[in-house]
Write a protein that holds these residues in place. Structure first.
Motif, PDB file in Angstrom:
ATOM      1  N   CYS A  45       0.807  -1.174   0.040  1.00  0.00           N
ATOM      2  CA  CYS A  45       0.101   0.000  -0.008  1.00  0.00           C
ATOM      3  C   CYS A  45       1.019   1.130  -0.081  1.00  0.00           C
ATOM      4  O   CYS A  45       1.913   1.236   0.730  1.00  0.00           O
ATOM      5  N   LYS A  46       0.596   2.098  -1.164  1.00  0.00           N
ATOM      6  CA  LYS A  46       1.231   3.457  -1.025  1.00  0.00           C
ATOM      7  C   LYS A  46       0.361   4.627  -0.907  1.00  0.00           C
ATOM      8  O   LYS A  46      -0.820   4.226  -1.057  1.00  0.00           O
ATOM      9  N   LEU A  47       0.937   5.693  -0.521  1.00  0.00           N
ATOM     10  CA  LEU A  47       0.032   6.948  -0.577  1.00  0.00           C
ATOM     11  C   LEU A  47      -0.633   7.076  -1.833  1.00  0.00           C
ATOM     12  O   LEU A  47      -0.145   7.204  -2.839  1.00  0.00           O
ATOM     13  N   THR A  48      -1.905   7.505  -2.091  1.00  0.00           N
ATOM     14  CA  THR A  48      -2.535   7.819  -3.325  1.00  0.00           C
ATOM     15  C   THR A  48      -2.135   9.390  -3.831  1.00  0.00           C
ATOM     16  O   THR A  48      -1.976   9.315  -5.034  1.00  0.00           O
ATOM     17  N   ASP A  49      -1.739  10.263  -2.802  1.00  0.00           N
ATOM     18  CA  ASP A  49      -1.243  11.546  -3.297  1.00  0.00           C
ATOM     19  C   ASP A  49       0.087  11.333  -3.965  1.00  0.00           C
ATOM     20  O   ASP A  49       1.016  11.304  -3.013  1.00  0.00           O
ATOM     21  N   LYS A  50       0.492  11.640  -4.949  1.00  0.00           N
ATOM     22  CA  LYS A  50       1.795  11.277  -5.446  1.00  0.00           C
ATOM     23  C   LYS A  50       2.823  12.328  -5.179  1.00  0.00           C
ATOM     24  O   LYS A  50       3.790  12.029  -4.678  1.00  0.00           O
ATOM     25  N   ARG A  52       3.966  11.139  -1.816  1.00  0.00           N
ATOM     26  CA  ARG A  52       4.558   9.962  -1.737  1.00  0.00           C
ATOM     27  C   ARG A  52       6.055  10.410  -1.891  1.00  0.00           C
ATOM     28  O   ARG A  52       6.952   9.546  -1.246  1.00  0.00           O
ATOM     29  N   SER A  97       6.126   2.976   1.285  1.00  0.00           N
ATOM     30  CA  SER A  97       4.612   2.093   1.258  1.00  0.00           C
ATOM     31  C   SER A  97       4.766   1.250   2.437  1.00  0.00           C
ATOM     32  O   SER A  97       5.899   1.411   3.342  1.00  0.00           O
ATOM     33  N   GLY A 134      -7.715   0.407   6.478  1.00  0.00           N
ATOM     34  CA  GLY A 134      -7.446   1.862   5.762  1.00  0.00           C
ATOM     35  C   GLY A 134      -8.418   2.893   6.353  1.00  0.00           C
ATOM     36  O   GLY A 134      -8.008   4.076   6.646  1.00  0.00           O
ATOM     37  N   GLY A 160      -3.507  12.143   3.320  1.00  0.00           N
ATOM     38  CA  GLY A 160      -4.554  11.764   2.301  1.00  0.00           C
ATOM     39  C   GLY A 160      -5.047  12.796   1.277  1.00  0.00           C
ATOM     40  O   GLY A 160      -4.999  13.828   1.560  1.00  0.00           O
ATOM     41  N   VAL A 217     -10.662  11.423  -3.447  1.00  0.00           N
ATOM     42  CA  VAL A 217     -10.380  10.856  -4.632  1.00  0.00           C
ATOM     43  C   VAL A 217     -11.842  10.458  -4.946  1.00  0.00           C
ATOM     44  O   VAL A 217     -12.936   9.864  -4.469  1.00  0.00           O
ATOM     45  N   THR A 235     -14.408   8.451  -7.581  1.00  0.00           N
ATOM     46  CA  THR A 235     -14.137   7.269  -8.401  1.00  0.00           C
ATOM     47  C   THR A 235     -15.427   6.908  -9.081  1.00  0.00           C
ATOM     48  O   THR A 235     -16.624   7.113  -8.690  1.00  0.00           O
TER      49      THR A 235
END
Length: 89
Positions: free
Chosen positions: A6-11, A14, A45, A60, A73, A76, A78
């Motif tokens: 699992c990695k952060l969604t916000d690049k 990251r 991650s 999560g 975070g 997002v 979807t």
């Protein structure tokens, strides 16, 4: 053996955040929800042994409730095809 990574969604986060600074909090949270999954936190991650969908969702949500981690975070949007609900006929 397969692992869930699992990695952060916000690049942008990251690249600017070292998750090892939150290592103990992440590991404690995972162990509380899904014991014996061997969590490992790296710079970008964290990973665990394979989780059920339910365990992954619970982890999560639990991590998102910790203010110091939640600030990393983003919201997002979807695509969803169906939205189910219970109705009486």
């Amino acid at each position: 053996m397969p692992r869930r990574v699992c990695k952060l969604t916000d690049k942008s986060q990251r690249n600017n955040v070292d998750l090892r600074n939150y290592s103990q909090t992440i590991i404690d949270t995972i162990n509380k929800i899904a014991p014996n999954k061997n969590p490992i936190v790296s710079q970008y991650s964290f990973s665990t042994d394979v989780l059920t969908h339910s365990e992954a969702v619970k982890i999560g949500f639990a991590l998102a409730m910790i203010p110091e981690i939640a600030k990393l975070g983003i919201w997002v949007k979807t695509f969803r095809l169906f939205d189910g609900k219970i109705v009486e006929e």
